[in-house]
Design a protein around this motif. Structure first.
Motif, PDB file in Angstrom:
ATOM      1  N   HIS A 122       0.842  -1.198   0.000  1.00  0.00           N
ATOM      2  CA  HIS A 122       0.000   0.000   0.000  1.00  0.00           C
ATOM      3  C   HIS A 122       0.874   1.243   0.000  1.00  0.00           C
ATOM      4  O   HIS A 122       1.773   1.391   0.832  1.00  0.00           O
ATOM      5  CB  HIS A 122      -0.893   0.007   1.245  1.00  0.00           C
ATOM      6  CG  HIS A 122      -1.532   1.336   1.512  1.00  0.00           C
ATOM      7  ND1 HIS A 122      -2.464   1.897   0.673  1.00  0.00           N
ATOM      8  CD2 HIS A 122      -1.338   2.239   2.524  1.00  0.00           C
ATOM      9  CE1 HIS A 122      -2.839   3.079   1.159  1.00  0.00           C
ATOM     10  NE2 HIS A 122      -2.158   3.306   2.268  1.00  0.00           N
ATOM     11  N   ILE A 123       0.605   2.137  -0.942  1.00  0.00           N
ATOM     12  CA  ILE A 123       1.284   3.434  -0.986  1.00  0.00           C
ATOM     13  C   ILE A 123       0.197   4.498  -0.898  1.00  0.00           C
ATOM     14  O   ILE A 123      -0.529   4.742  -1.865  1.00  0.00           O
ATOM     15  CB  ILE A 123       2.108   3.630  -2.278  1.00  0.00           C
ATOM     16  CG1 ILE A 123       3.039   2.433  -2.521  1.00  0.00           C
ATOM     17  CG2 ILE A 123       2.878   4.942  -2.200  1.00  0.00           C
ATOM     18  CD1 ILE A 123       4.083   2.215  -1.453  1.00  0.00           C
ATOM     19  N   GLY A 124       0.067   5.081   0.282  1.00  0.00           N
ATOM     20  CA  GLY A 124      -0.913   6.143   0.498  1.00  0.00           C
ATOM     21  C   GLY A 124      -0.215   7.394   0.997  1.00  0.00           C
ATOM     22  O   GLY A 124       1.010   7.477   1.020  1.00  0.00           O
ATOM     23  N   LEU A 125      -1.006   8.381   1.398  1.00  0.00           N
ATOM     24  CA  LEU A 125      -0.422   9.593   1.943  1.00  0.00           C
ATOM     25  C   LEU A 125       0.203   9.301   3.301  1.00  0.00           C
ATOM     26  O   LEU A 125      -0.307   8.488   4.069  1.00  0.00           O
ATOM     27  CB  LEU A 125      -1.484  10.685   2.076  1.00  0.00           C
ATOM     28  CG  LEU A 125      -2.146  11.157   0.772  1.00  0.00           C
ATOM     29  CD1 LEU A 125      -3.069  12.334   1.061  1.00  0.00           C
ATOM     30  CD2 LEU A 125      -1.115  11.540  -0.274  1.00  0.00           C
ATOM     31  N   TYR A 126       1.308   9.956   3.609  1.00  0.00           N
ATOM     32  CA  TYR A 126       1.941   9.791   4.914  1.00  0.00           C
ATOM     33  C   TYR A 126       1.043  10.373   6.002  1.00  0.00           C
ATOM     34  O   TYR A 126       0.338  11.362   5.779  1.00  0.00           O
ATOM     35  CB  TYR A 126       3.300  10.491   4.936  1.00  0.00           C
ATOM     36  CG  TYR A 126       4.323   9.897   3.990  1.00  0.00           C
ATOM     37  CD1 TYR A 126       4.383   8.520   3.767  1.00  0.00           C
ATOM     38  CD2 TYR A 126       5.230  10.713   3.323  1.00  0.00           C
ATOM     39  CE1 TYR A 126       5.332   7.982   2.904  1.00  0.00           C
ATOM     40  CE2 TYR A 126       6.182  10.183   2.468  1.00  0.00           C
ATOM     41  CZ  TYR A 126       6.229   8.817   2.260  1.00  0.00           C
ATOM     42  OH  TYR A 126       7.162   8.276   1.410  1.00  0.00           O
ATOM     43  N   GLU A 127       1.091   9.757   7.182  1.00  0.00           N
ATOM     44  CA  GLU A 127       0.221  10.151   8.289  1.00  0.00           C
ATOM     45  C   GLU A 127       0.821  11.358   8.997  1.00  0.00           C
ATOM     46  O   GLU A 127       1.594  11.205   9.940  1.00  0.00           O
ATOM     47  CB  GLU A 127       0.063   8.999   9.290  1.00  0.00           C
ATOM     48  CG  GLU A 127      -0.349   7.680   8.653  1.00  0.00           C
ATOM     49  CD  GLU A 127       0.836   6.770   8.372  1.00  0.00           C
ATOM     50  OE1 GLU A 127       1.931   7.303   8.055  1.00  0.00           O
ATOM     51  OE2 GLU A 127       0.672   5.554   8.464  1.00  0.00           O
ATOM     52  N   ASP A 128       0.483  12.570   8.536  1.00  0.00           N
ATOM     53  CA  ASP A 128       1.055  13.765   9.127  1.00  0.00           C
ATOM     54  C   ASP A 128       0.026  14.898   9.156  1.00  0.00           C
ATOM     55  O   ASP A 128      -0.142  15.634   8.181  1.00  0.00           O
ATOM     56  CB  ASP A 128       2.296  14.209   8.337  1.00  0.00           C
ATOM     57  CG  ASP A 128       3.019  15.356   9.016  1.00  0.00           C
ATOM     58  OD1 ASP A 128       2.532  15.842  10.052  1.00  0.00           O
ATOM     59  OD2 ASP A 128       4.067  15.773   8.510  1.00  0.00           O
ATOM     60  N   PRO A 129      -0.667  15.058  10.289  1.00  0.00           N
ATOM     61  CA  PRO A 129      -1.654  16.141  10.385  1.00  0.00           C
ATOM     62  C   PRO A 129      -1.037  17.529  10.233  1.00  0.00           C
ATOM     63  O   PRO A 129      -1.744  18.489   9.912  1.00  0.00           O
ATOM     64  CB  PRO A 129      -2.225  15.960  11.800  1.00  0.00           C
ATOM     65  CG  PRO A 129      -1.917  14.554  12.183  1.00  0.00           C
ATOM     66  CD  PRO A 129      -0.635  14.226  11.499  1.00  0.00           C
ATOM     67  N   ASP A 130       0.268  17.656  10.471  1.00  0.00           N
ATOM     68  CA  ASP A 130       0.935  18.962  10.390  1.00  0.00           C
ATOM     69  C   ASP A 130       1.618  19.199   9.050  1.00  0.00           C
ATOM     70  O   ASP A 130       2.428  20.122   8.925  1.00  0.00           O
ATOM     71  CB  ASP A 130       1.981  19.084  11.505  1.00  0.00           C
ATOM     72  CG  ASP A 130       1.351  18.997  12.881  1.00  0.00           C
ATOM     73  OD1 ASP A 130       0.233  19.516  13.047  1.00  0.00           O
ATOM     74  OD2 ASP A 130       1.959  18.394  13.780  1.00  0.00           O
ATOM     75  N   GLU A 131       1.301  18.376   8.064  1.00  0.00           N
ATOM     76  CA  GLU A 131       1.972  18.489   6.769  1.00  0.00           C
ATOM     77  C   GLU A 131       1.817  19.894   6.190  1.00  0.00           C
ATOM     78  O   GLU A 131       0.706  20.387   6.032  1.00  0.00           O
ATOM     79  CB  GLU A 131       1.387  17.467   5.794  1.00  0.00           C
ATOM     80  CG  GLU A 131       2.045  17.476   4.425  1.00  0.00           C
ATOM     81  CD  GLU A 131       1.408  16.468   3.495  1.00  0.00           C
ATOM     82  OE1 GLU A 131       1.921  15.339   3.439  1.00  0.00           O
ATOM     83  OE2 GLU A 131       0.398  16.802   2.850  1.00  0.00           O
ATOM     84  N   ARG A 132       2.939  20.534   5.917  1.00  0.00           N
ATOM     85  CA  ARG A 132       2.921  21.888   5.354  1.00  0.00           C
ATOM     86  C   ARG A 132       3.299  21.889   3.874  1.00  0.00           C
ATOM     87  O   ARG A 132       3.017  22.833   3.152  1.00  0.00           O
ATOM     88  CB  ARG A 132       3.885  22.784   6.132  1.00  0.00           C
ATOM     89  CG  ARG A 132       3.401  23.071   7.551  1.00  0.00           C
ATOM     90  CD  ARG A 132       4.423  23.857   8.353  1.00  0.00           C
ATOM     91  NE  ARG A 132       3.931  24.158   9.679  1.00  0.00           N
ATOM     92  CZ  ARG A 132       3.967  23.309  10.701  1.00  0.00           C
ATOM     93  NH1 ARG A 132       4.471  22.095  10.527  1.00  0.00           N
ATOM     94  NH2 ARG A 132       3.504  23.644  11.893  1.00  0.00           N
ATOM     95  N   GLU A 133       3.954  20.844   3.446  1.00  0.00           N
ATOM     96  CA  GLU A 133       4.376  20.743   2.057  1.00  0.00           C
ATOM     97  C   GLU A 133       3.931  19.388   1.528  1.00  0.00           C
ATOM     98  O   GLU A 133       4.128  18.367   2.181  1.00  0.00           O
ATOM     99  CB  GLU A 133       5.900  20.874   1.989  1.00  0.00           C
ATOM    100  CG  GLU A 133       6.437  20.960   0.579  1.00  0.00           C
ATOM    101  CD  GLU A 133       7.942  21.202   0.580  1.00  0.00           C
ATOM    102  OE1 GLU A 133       8.621  20.631  -0.284  1.00  0.00           O
ATOM    103  OE2 GLU A 133       8.418  21.945   1.460  1.00  0.00           O
ATOM    104  N   ALA A 134       3.301  19.385   0.371  1.00  0.00           N
ATOM    105  CA  ALA A 134       2.768  18.137  -0.181  1.00  0.00           C
ATOM    106  C   ALA A 134       3.894  17.147  -0.460  1.00  0.00           C
ATOM    107  O   ALA A 134       4.821  17.442  -1.228  1.00  0.00           O
ATOM    108  CB  ALA A 134       1.982  18.416  -1.456  1.00  0.00           C
ATOM    109  N   THR A 135       3.827  15.997   0.176  1.00  0.00           N
ATOM    110  CA  THR A 135       4.816  14.949  -0.060  1.00  0.00           C
ATOM    111  C   THR A 135       4.419  14.149  -1.303  1.00  0.00           C
ATOM    112  O   THR A 135       3.325  14.302  -1.844  1.00  0.00           O
ATOM    113  CB  THR A 135       4.908  14.020   1.152  1.00  0.00           C
ATOM    114  OG1 THR A 135       3.583  13.507   1.447  1.00  0.00           O
ATOM    115  CG2 THR A 135       5.441  14.754   2.365  1.00  0.00           C
ATOM    116  N   ASP A 136       5.303  13.280  -1.730  1.00  0.00           N
ATOM    117  CA  ASP A 136       5.059  12.455  -2.919  1.00  0.00           C
ATOM    118  C   ASP A 136       5.430  11.005  -2.594  1.00  0.00           C
ATOM    119  O   ASP A 136       6.462  10.498  -3.041  1.00  0.00           O
ATOM    120  CB  ASP A 136       5.896  12.987  -4.089  1.00  0.00           C
ATOM    121  CG  ASP A 136       5.697  12.206  -5.382  1.00  0.00           C
ATOM    122  OD1 ASP A 136       4.700  11.452  -5.485  1.00  0.00           O
ATOM    123  OD2 ASP A 136       6.548  12.335  -6.291  1.00  0.00           O
ATOM    124  N   PRO A 137       4.592  10.310  -1.794  1.00  0.00           N
ATOM    125  CA  PRO A 137       4.944   8.953  -1.374  1.00  0.00           C
ATOM    126  C   PRO A 137       5.175   7.999  -2.536  1.00  0.00           C
ATOM    127  O   PRO A 137       6.079   7.158  -2.467  1.00  0.00           O
ATOM    128  CB  PRO A 137       3.738   8.526  -0.526  1.00  0.00           C
ATOM    129  CG  PRO A 137       3.140   9.802  -0.041  1.00  0.00           C
ATOM    130  CD  PRO A 137       3.342  10.774  -1.159  1.00  0.00           C
TER     131      PRO A 137
END
Length: 376
Positions: free
Chosen positions: A248-263
């Motif tokens: 599974h490749i989903g969004l990282y679990e980070d409620p404080d995400e300030r910059e869009a990651t690219d998992p």
């Protein structure tokens, strides 16, 4: 209780530790013998039956739990990290994890009750989830069921795992390889020793009797490379590379995400690094050991390229992430996917969307709420 233990030779064993009520069945916890005592790679799910199986498996490998010297965690998910605290309690073993996943554990433990549900509710609403999907989460939040989330009890590690480092395991050559994607801090562990089975046989009489203690275990300390079948060692791959499952490749679990990651981009880059490494054998955390890592890497890269192409075609009609997940192909029809698995599916759809946006193949429709995307 049946304990399934496999001797992979060279001071390496795997113990099949059950995951309760999960189609995966079990996590393969690996035990690595070192000159300072045995070390576990992952520990399994925090459950009484799982603990009993792990203890029995360590015993079957010829050790006691109290002998354990350390625990190396490939990633923070509960089927890998769940029993780490109990292992440390019973043995005094240290626990090591990559800093990015240690941050997830710390954030989960320290979060105020209900924060995870608030985050999940906001994320799903922004993805276009219908009200009938959000209602059970609101009810769980109101009932305080967030306090029982397993991640709140996960053990904090004692030490980090630095990418590229040769780990401090006397008598072994085990190198950490950072492979983000499945989680932000996922690591594979490369045993840079000649494979005790796959290496070519020596000519009759060559250096007979010259091997020192432990040679019968295949621990000759040979480094990676060398051009022989066993010269590229073995890879403990966690969930990064599995023989018959696409992780599974989903969004990282980070409620404080300030910059869009690219998992997904992280995962594909990590796969290519493992493909170039070309280990003689892969020892994954699920299913079974296998060879031809390069071939499996190629299959997974092709799978994601095909999926991205299919999603781009779906986005000829603007869709929210939820609508995209509903339209995607899964291993069963959408109406048969369990409630919790739908959240995972939407996260996977969003990870693929982010990759398409980064590649310039999709864009958000300006002013859309919930967020709607279209192909470019």
């Amino acid at each position: 209780m049946t304990t399934q233990v496999t001797d992979h030779r060279g001071g390496v064993w795997s113990i099949a530790v059950p995951i309760p009520d999960n189609p995966l069945g079990h996590t393969l916890v690996h035990l690595l013998e070192t000159d300072r005592g045995p070390v576990l790679i992952d520990t399994g799910w925090d459950d009484p039956d799982s603990w009993d199986t792990l203890v029995a498996g360590v015993t079957a490998c010829g050790f006691a739990v109290a002998d354990l010297h350390g625990v190396l965690i490939t990633h923070h998910h509960p089927d890998h990290h769940g029993l780490s605290a109990k292992v440390r309690e019973a043995s005094g073993a240290w626990i090591a994890m990559h800093a990015a996943d240690a941050a997830v554990v710390r954030r989960t433990r320290e979060a105020e009750p209900g924060r995870w549900f608030d985050y999940l509710l906001a994320k799903l609403a922004a993805a276009g989830a219908p009200e009938d999907h959000l209602t059970p989460l609101r009810e769980a939040r109101a009932a305080g069921r967030d306090r029982r989330l397993p991640g709140r009890r996960a053990a904090l590690p004692d030490r980090g795992i630095e990418p590229g480092e040769l780990l401090d395991l006397p008598g072994r050559r085990l190198r950490a390889i950072w492979t983000p994607g499945h989680t932000p801090g996922h690591v594979c562990l490369h045993l840079e020793e000649r494979h005790p089975v796959l290496e070519p046989a020596r000519p009759a009489g060559a250096e007979a009797g010259a091997a020192g203690p432990g040679a019968d275990r295949g621990r000759d300390g040979g480094t990676a490379g060398g051009g022989t079948a066993g010269g590229r060692g073995r890879l403990f791959s966690g969930d990064h590379l599995l023989p018959g499952i696409t992780p599974h490749i989903g969004l990282y679990e980070d409620p404080d995400e300030r910059e869009a990651t690219d998992p997904l981009g992280d995962y594909l880059d990590s796969l290519e690094r493992i493909g170039r490494l070309a280990p003689a054998e892969v020892l994954p955390a699920h299913q079974h050991a296998f060879t031809d890592a390069e071939g499996r890497v190629g299959e997974l890269i092709a799978h994601h390229e095909e999926r991205l192409s299919g999603l781009r075609a779906l986005l000829r009609e603007p869709r929210t992430p939820w609508q995209l997940a509903v339209a995607m192909e899964w291993n069963r029809p959408w109406d048969r996917i369990p409630y919790g698995s739908r959240n995972i599916a939407v996260s996977e759809a969003e990870a693929h969307l982010r990759r398409l946006v980064k590649l310039g193949h999709a864009e958000r429709v300006p002013g859309s709420d919930p967020a709607t995307y279209r192909a470019v």
